[in-house]
Design a protein around this motif. Structure first.
Motif, PDB file in Angstrom:
ATOM      1  N   LYS A 253     -41.607 -44.837  23.525  1.00 49.57           N
ATOM      2  CA  LYS A 253     -41.499 -43.523  23.082  1.00 49.57           C
ATOM      3  C   LYS A 253     -41.511 -43.451  21.444  1.00 49.57           C
ATOM      4  N   ASP A 254     -41.022 -44.432  20.805  1.00 48.49           N
ATOM      5  CA  ASP A 254     -41.077 -44.313  19.229  1.00 48.49           C
ATOM      6  C   ASP A 254     -42.364 -44.743  18.462  1.00 48.49           C
ATOM      7  N   TYR A 255     -43.383 -45.133  19.267  1.00 45.67           N
ATOM      8  CA  TYR A 255     -44.362 -45.587  18.684  1.00 45.67           C
ATOM      9  C   TYR A 255     -45.721 -44.807  18.953  1.00 45.67           C
ATOM     10  N   GLU A 256     -46.572 -44.659  18.065  1.00 44.37           N
ATOM     11  CA  GLU A 256     -47.845 -44.366  18.609  1.00 44.37           C
ATOM     12  C   GLU A 256     -48.750 -45.393  18.935  1.00 44.37           C
ATOM     13  N   PHE A 257     -49.767 -45.250  19.541  1.00 41.67           N
ATOM     14  CA  PHE A 257     -50.631 -46.239  20.492  1.00 41.67           C
ATOM     15  C   PHE A 257     -50.966 -47.356  19.356  1.00 41.67           C
ATOM     16  N   GLU A 258     -51.456 -47.399  18.294  1.00 37.78           N
ATOM     17  CA  GLU A 258     -51.696 -48.287  17.693  1.00 37.78           C
ATOM     18  C   GLU A 258     -50.490 -49.034  16.883  1.00 37.78           C
ATOM     19  N   ASP A 259     -49.730 -48.298  16.671  1.00 30.71           N
ATOM     20  CA  ASP A 259     -48.332 -48.773  16.153  1.00 30.71           C
ATOM     21  C   ASP A 259     -47.498 -49.688  17.236  1.00 30.71           C
ATOM     22  N   ALA A 260     -47.588 -49.000  18.209  1.00 33.87           N
ATOM     23  CA  ALA A 260     -47.217 -49.977  19.489  1.00 33.87           C
ATOM     24  C   ALA A 260     -47.814 -51.305  19.637  1.00 33.87           C
TER      25      ALA A 260
ATOM     26  N   GLN B 191     -49.454 -53.191  17.238  1.00 32.49           N
ATOM     27  CA  GLN B 191     -49.188 -54.018  16.322  1.00 32.49           C
ATOM     28  C   GLN B 191     -47.800 -54.538  16.355  1.00 32.49           C
ATOM     29  N   SER B 192     -46.642 -53.529  16.413  1.00 36.92           N
ATOM     30  CA  SER B 192     -45.334 -54.193  16.704  1.00 36.92           C
ATOM     31  C   SER B 192     -45.102 -54.950  17.689  1.00 36.92           C
ATOM     32  N   LEU B 193     -45.733 -54.956  18.881  1.00 37.87           N
ATOM     33  CA  LEU B 193     -45.736 -55.908  20.201  1.00 37.87           C
ATOM     34  C   LEU B 193     -46.461 -56.900  19.758  1.00 37.87           C
ATOM     35  N   SER B 194     -47.480 -56.974  18.966  1.00 41.08           N
ATOM     36  CA  SER B 194     -48.350 -58.165  18.626  1.00 41.08           C
ATOM     37  C   SER B 194     -47.413 -58.972  17.507  1.00 41.08           C
ATOM     38  N   LYS B 195     -46.584 -58.575  16.686  1.00 45.45           N
ATOM     39  CA  LYS B 195     -46.026 -59.098  15.624  1.00 45.45           C
ATOM     40  C   LYS B 195     -44.897 -59.971  16.394  1.00 45.45           C
TER      41      LYS B 195
ATOM     42  N   GLN C  54     -46.324 -62.918  18.267  1.00 40.54           N
ATOM     43  CA  GLN C  54     -46.683 -63.858  17.095  1.00 40.54           C
ATOM     44  C   GLN C  54     -45.272 -64.635  16.512  1.00 40.54           C
ATOM     45  N   ASP C  55     -44.324 -63.858  15.995  1.00 41.32           N
ATOM     46  CA  ASP C  55     -43.113 -64.387  15.363  1.00 41.32           C
ATOM     47  C   ASP C  55     -42.295 -64.675  16.395  1.00 41.32           C
ATOM     48  N   ASP C  56     -42.392 -64.475  17.553  1.00 37.89           N
ATOM     49  CA  ASP C  56     -41.356 -65.117  18.669  1.00 37.89           C
ATOM     50  C   ASP C  56     -40.149 -64.517  18.522  1.00 37.89           C
ATOM     51  N   HIS C  57     -40.112 -63.214  18.390  1.00 35.37           N
ATOM     52  CA  HIS C  57     -38.712 -62.639  18.234  1.00 35.37           C
ATOM     53  C   HIS C  57     -38.479 -61.499  19.306  1.00 35.37           C
ATOM     54  N   PHE C  58     -37.172 -61.408  19.538  1.00 35.65           N
ATOM     55  CA  PHE C  58     -36.615 -60.261  20.377  1.00 35.65           C
ATOM     56  C   PHE C  58     -36.898 -58.841  19.691  1.00 35.65           C
ATOM     57  N   PHE C  59     -37.851 -58.154  20.692  1.00 36.72           N
ATOM     58  CA  PHE C  59     -38.203 -56.978  20.408  1.00 36.72           C
ATOM     59  C   PHE C  59     -36.857 -55.742  20.071  1.00 36.72           C
ATOM     60  N   ASP C  60     -36.023 -56.132  20.896  1.00 34.59           N
ATOM     61  CA  ASP C  60     -34.891 -54.934  20.394  1.00 34.59           C
ATOM     62  C   ASP C  60     -35.055 -53.465  21.062  1.00 34.59           C
ATOM     63  N   TYR C  61     -35.782 -53.316  21.979  1.00 37.48           N
ATOM     64  CA  TYR C  61     -36.325 -51.950  22.568  1.00 37.48           C
ATOM     65  C   TYR C  61     -35.051 -51.662  23.253  1.00 37.48           C
ATOM     66  N   ASP C  62     -34.633 -50.148  23.235  1.00 40.94           N
ATOM     67  CA  ASP C  62     -33.848 -49.598  24.066  1.00 40.94           C
ATOM     68  C   ASP C  62     -33.659 -49.782  25.418  1.00 40.94           C
ATOM     69  N   LEU C  63     -32.581 -50.023  26.127  1.00 42.50           N
ATOM     70  CA  LEU C  63     -32.556 -50.497  27.390  1.00 42.50           C
ATOM     71  C   LEU C  63     -33.031 -49.165  28.195  1.00 42.50           C
TER      72      LEU C  63
END
Length: 520
Positions: free
Chosen positions: A96-103, A105-109, A112-121
């Protein structure tokens, strides 16, 4: 329910256009068209789903092209450019907080970095989380536990507490309400928070869904495993039933690619039933079974003829578990009506005698004088067993009965030869209730493997290990439509299907016996 498919298509379009900027991609879905009829016999079997060596799924095709696409194809292309465009603009979002391409890029990063995305439950999504682990998967990491440990600081003991995820048929608006409050444990909820805006309709004069949810909630918090029963209402209902009692169960298949010419995508195929009769003196007879696995042969009309012959042995009450059988018979009713079979009139009348009309029926509303009684609705209205954790599936109700009913436990701890029961698929030494390390063995898991004594030199077409649920049964039917399957393999699958379906109707008998024990 289409959301993730559509975002998947949008992502594929994005990747292609980024990779090849000169390309203009028009997105389509290729869908099975329920209005089209197959002109190809065995179309389904011309596409073989296989397991590759890397455990990925592959498809082997036995047809390379169609001579006349318009007439022979049961698929239709649907242009989804407009909705994909709205996804790209951000009007529809997967985060909900990300437009299409931003989503992307964020998920891709994050990947790649193997980090917890920390999105809302989102508790609705959390309830259906595919990264939960079972007792048998204790060696695997639980993504569900990992997430809740990070987001809510949960410790190991917290995961043992009863949660709203367990509450049966909790409406998505309620799930969102608890999600927004970050209230997950039942001990932190109030009864009125579960109250619906409108009282749901119910079939019988028993508990409403809300009342049942509160019973479930309080018993879970109190760790109370004693069943709760509306005995007088249950007795009144059961006293209205007419002996002998008939218990029936169907195995059916609805697939996208038709099995035979003249069939439409997702058209109902009823290939098997089992019928138990419970007599007033307690005699239990496995009266009739039907199965048709012949490749390319539509079984529906013979299925109905066999069912009619079996149920017309008596005038007793007929039972199903859940509404599946009524739904199937409504669908076959339409097939009978539009057919040219010589006995269509009497089959049509028979189906209407034991069913009631569905909401969207093209025929005037009806409810047969011998309409099937839904044993699942009886359970929901009058009986709550905490061991089911709110589930009303027969696969959960039956094990709960085996933890609760002194009568059923005692009776089915004995071999069939000591009981007043006939069986078409199990020998007289069969004992249904057995234990392993003090726990009752799941009756469906005790059915055994299909190919226990398989000759390794013979290649199996089916790739099936066991049949202990409806999904496995319809998969088995699909595999048996292969014309190149050996008769020996088809026979073994048939035997496994017959055992599974017999257990389904015997399970209904066992549940009836438990309810009868309660009212007496």
């Amino acid at each position: 329910e289409w959301k993730f498919y559509l975002f998947d298509v949008a992502f594929q379009k994005y990747v292609i256009e980024k990779s090849f900027p000169v390309f203009k991609v028009t997105p389509y879905l290729m869908l099975a068209n329920k209005k089209k009829t197959s002109s190809i016999n065995g179309l389904n079997q011309l596409f073989r789903v296989t397991k590759k060596s890397d455990n990925r799924t592959g498809v082997t095709t036995k047809i390379s092209k169609l001579n006349n696409i318009e007439e022979e194809s049961v698929l239709s292309k649907v242009d989804i450019s407009k909705i994909i465009y709205k996804i790209e603009l951000g009007e529809h979002r997967i985060l909900k907080d990300y437009e299409f391409e931003d989503a992307i890029q964020s998920l891709s990063k994050a990947y790649q970095d193997d980090h917890f995305f920390d999105y809302d439950l989102n508790f609705q999504s959390c309830k259906e989380c595919e990264f939960k682990t079972t007792e048998e998967e204790s060696h695997l990491k639980s993504g569900f536990k990992n997430c809740f440990s990070k987001k809510l600081n949960w410790k190991e003991d917290d995961f043992d507490a009863p949660t709203i995820f367990e509450i049966s048929k909790l409406h998505h608006t309620k799930t969102k309400y608890f999600s927004d409050k970050l209230t997950l444990k039942l001990e932190n909820t109030e009864d009125e928070e579960f109250s619906p805006k409108n009282e749901s309709s119910q079939v019988l004069d028993g508990w409403s869904l809300y009342e049942r949810q509160i019973i479930q909630k309080n018993k879970a918090i109190e760790k109370d495993t004693e069943p709760l029963v509306l005995k007088e209402k249950l007795k009144e209902e059961m006293d209205s039933w007419k002996f002998p009692l008939n218990f029936i169960d169907f195995e059916t298949s609805m697939v996208a690619l038709p099995f035979y010419a003249g069939q439409k995508p997702y058209e109902q195929v009823a290939f098997q039933f089992s019928h138990h009769i419970y007599y007033k003196d307690g005699t239990i007879e496995h009266a009739k079974e039907y199965i048709n696995l012949t490749p390319g042969e539509s079984p529906n009309f013979d299925f109905i003829r066999a069912l009619k012959k079996s149920l017309e042995q008596n005038e007793g009450s007929i039972f199903m578990f859940s509404n599946h059988e009524n739904t199937v018979l409504n669908q076959i009713l339409e097939q009978v009506y539009y057919s040219s079979i010589p006995d269509k009139a009497e089959l049509f009348v028979f189906i209407q005698q034991i069913t009631k009309s569905k909401k969207s029926s093209e025929f005037p509303d009806w409810e047969g004088y011998r309409c099937m009684i839904d044993l699942c609705e009886i359970i929901k209205a009058y009986y709550y067993n905490p061991h089911t954790k709110g589930s009303n599936s027969i696969k959960d109700v039956l094990p709960a009965v085996f933890k609760t009913s002194a009568f059923v436990i005692d009776k089915y701890s004995k071999p069939l030869k000591d009981l007043n029961i006939t069986s078409k698929n199990f020998d007289n030494n069969k004992i249904w209730l057995t234990k392993d390390n003090g726990k009752v063995v799941d009756l469906y898991k005790s059915l055994g493997k299909i190919h226990e004594d398989h000759d390794e030199t013979v290649t199996l077409i089916g790739e099936l290990d066991e049949i202990n649920n409806g999904g496995a049964a319809l998969t088995a039917y699909g595999r048996c439509q292969y014309t190149d399957m050996s008769d020996a393999e088809r026979k073994k699958i048939q035997n496994a299907l017959l055992k599974y379906c017999e257990l389904d109707t015997l399970a209904m008998v066992m549940i009836y016996e438990h309810l009868n024990e309660i009212i007496k």
